[in-house]
Design a protein around this motif. Sequence first.
Motif, mmCIF file in Angstrom:
data_model
loop_
_atom_site.group_PDB
_atom_site.id
_atom_site.type_symbol
_atom_site.label_atom_id
_atom_site.label_comp_id
_atom_site.label_asym_id
_atom_site.label_seq_id
_atom_site.Cartn_x
_atom_site.Cartn_y
_atom_site.Cartn_z
ATOM 1 N N HIS A 104 0.820 -1.215 0.000
ATOM 2 C CA HIS A 104 0.000 0.000 0.000
ATOM 3 C C HIS A 104 0.855 1.266 0.000
ATOM 4 N N TYR A 133 -5.038 -2.422 12.043
ATOM 5 C CA TYR A 133 -5.451 -1.625 10.885
ATOM 6 C C TYR A 133 -5.446 -0.149 11.251
ATOM 7 N N SER A 135 -6.285 3.362 9.815
ATOM 8 C CA SER A 135 -6.913 4.147 8.766
ATOM 9 C C SER A 135 -7.994 4.994 9.410
HETATM 10 C C1 HEM Z 1 -2.104 -6.058 -4.719
HETATM 11 C C2 HEM Z 1 -3.192 -5.857 -4.037
HETATM 12 C C3 HEM Z 1 -3.657 -4.525 -3.520
HETATM 13 C C4 HEM Z 1 -3.429 -3.261 -3.981
HETATM 14 C C5 HEM Z 1 -2.638 -2.866 -5.203
HETATM 15 C C6 HEM Z 1 -4.143 -2.346 -3.100
HETATM 16 C C7 HEM Z 1 -4.208 -0.962 -3.253
HETATM 17 C C8 HEM Z 1 -5.077 -0.139 -2.593
HETATM 18 C C9 HEM Z 1 -5.383 1.254 -2.925
HETATM 19 C C10 HEM Z 1 -4.762 2.057 -4.070
HETATM 20 C C11 HEM Z 1 -6.288 1.706 -2.029
HETATM 21 C C12 HEM Z 1 -6.899 3.118 -1.945
HETATM 22 C C13 HEM Z 1 -6.051 3.983 -1.058
HETATM 23 C C14 HEM Z 1 -6.467 5.450 -1.059
HETATM 24 O O1 HEM Z 1 -7.397 5.826 -1.761
HETATM 25 O O2 HEM Z 1 -5.857 6.249 -0.348
HETATM 26 C C15 HEM Z 1 -6.569 0.598 -1.114
HETATM 27 C C16 HEM Z 1 -7.454 0.644 -0.077
HETATM 28 C C17 HEM Z 1 -7.623 -0.378 0.839
HETATM 29 N N1 HEM Z 1 -6.936 -1.565 0.906
HETATM 30 FE FE1 HEM Z 1 -5.781 -2.283 -0.568
HETATM 31 N N2 HEM Z 1 -4.735 -3.057 -2.110
HETATM 32 C C18 HEM Z 1 -4.471 -4.386 -2.320
HETATM 33 C C19 HEM Z 1 -4.886 -5.446 -1.562
HETATM 34 C C20 HEM Z 1 -5.471 -5.328 -0.331
HETATM 35 C C21 HEM Z 1 -5.749 -6.426 0.571
HETATM 36 C C22 HEM Z 1 -5.514 -7.883 0.243
HETATM 37 C C23 HEM Z 1 -6.273 -5.876 1.701
HETATM 38 C C24 HEM Z 1 -6.684 -6.536 2.977
HETATM 39 C C25 HEM Z 1 -6.383 -7.777 3.351
HETATM 40 C C26 HEM Z 1 -6.366 -4.447 1.496
HETATM 41 C C27 HEM Z 1 -6.916 -3.527 2.379
HETATM 42 C C28 HEM Z 1 -7.372 -2.263 1.995
HETATM 43 C C29 HEM Z 1 -8.397 -1.513 2.685
HETATM 44 C C30 HEM Z 1 -9.158 -1.937 3.941
HETATM 45 C C31 HEM Z 1 -8.564 -0.320 1.942
HETATM 46 C C32 HEM Z 1 -9.620 0.784 2.197
HETATM 47 C C33 HEM Z 1 -9.037 2.074 2.574
HETATM 48 C C34 HEM Z 1 -8.924 2.283 4.067
HETATM 49 O O3 HEM Z 1 -9.406 1.421 4.833
HETATM 50 O O4 HEM Z 1 -8.357 3.311 4.474
HETATM 51 N N3 HEM Z 1 -5.864 -4.145 0.265
HETATM 52 N N4 HEM Z 1 -5.818 -0.497 -1.485
#
Ligand code: HEM
Length: 173
Positions: A104, A133, A135
């Motif tokens: 991330h 977590y 956020s």
């Molecule tokens: C290669 C796989 C992944 C990529 C490239 C990726 C990338 C991203 C991106 C670009 C965002 C938006 C961030 C923003 O707008 O500031 C995001 C949000 C998020 N990601 Fe991932 N992600 C991946 C896999 C995962 C996995 C497997 C999980 C959890 C096990 C996860 C958990 C989250 C959560 C919970 C968010 C929501 C934003 C927040 O809670 O603040 N991500 N991710």
Amino acid sequence: MKGTIVKSLEELVITKFGKDKWEKSLEDAGLERSTIFLPVGDVDDSQVLKVIEAVCKNLNISLAQAADAFGDYWVNVYSQKLYGLYYTKNKTAKDFFLDLDNIHLKMTKTMANAKPPRFDYEWKDDKTLIMHYKSHRGLIDFLVGLAKGVGKFYKEDIKVTKLGPTKIQINFP
Ligand code: HEM
């Protein structure tokens, strides 16, 4: 939040439930039925939450059910097309989870306005990982759904439990 998240939700709702359910959800969230989301664009966090709420209402499912469906789709379909390398470079679910904070951080470094979630890792014993977590968005149910999707991708029988608003527990077999 980055448009890529909403884009993925859109793809999921349209392919599994039809275009009308998606457009109705946009409408209920106060948006135009024809709203287009670009993966690198920005969508207000509150707007994203409204769309998620509207999807739950229109599909008659709970937030946890929506989060499980989203997590499965994001990990096993959507992100494979765009970010597949992150999965192939890690050979097990455990390695992938431990790389997640770094993934991330790295992938949003060059994205303007990104505020990626961050993760701290705590081992309760050698088969039990607590992921903290960090956020401001409070999407813990999505973290649970996504983590389950990771288990499915690596074909590992992991168990994911929500421990509270900022932590999940992952049990490895
Ligand atoms: C290669 C796989 C992944 C990529 C490239 C990726 C990338 C991203 C991106 C670009 C965002 C938006 C961030 C923003 O707008 O500031 C995001 C949000 C998020 N990601 Fe991932 N992600 C991946 C896999 C995962 C996995 C497997 C999980 C959890 C096990 C996860 C958990 C989250 C959560 C919970 C968010 C929501 C934003 C927040 O809670 O603040 N991500 N991710």
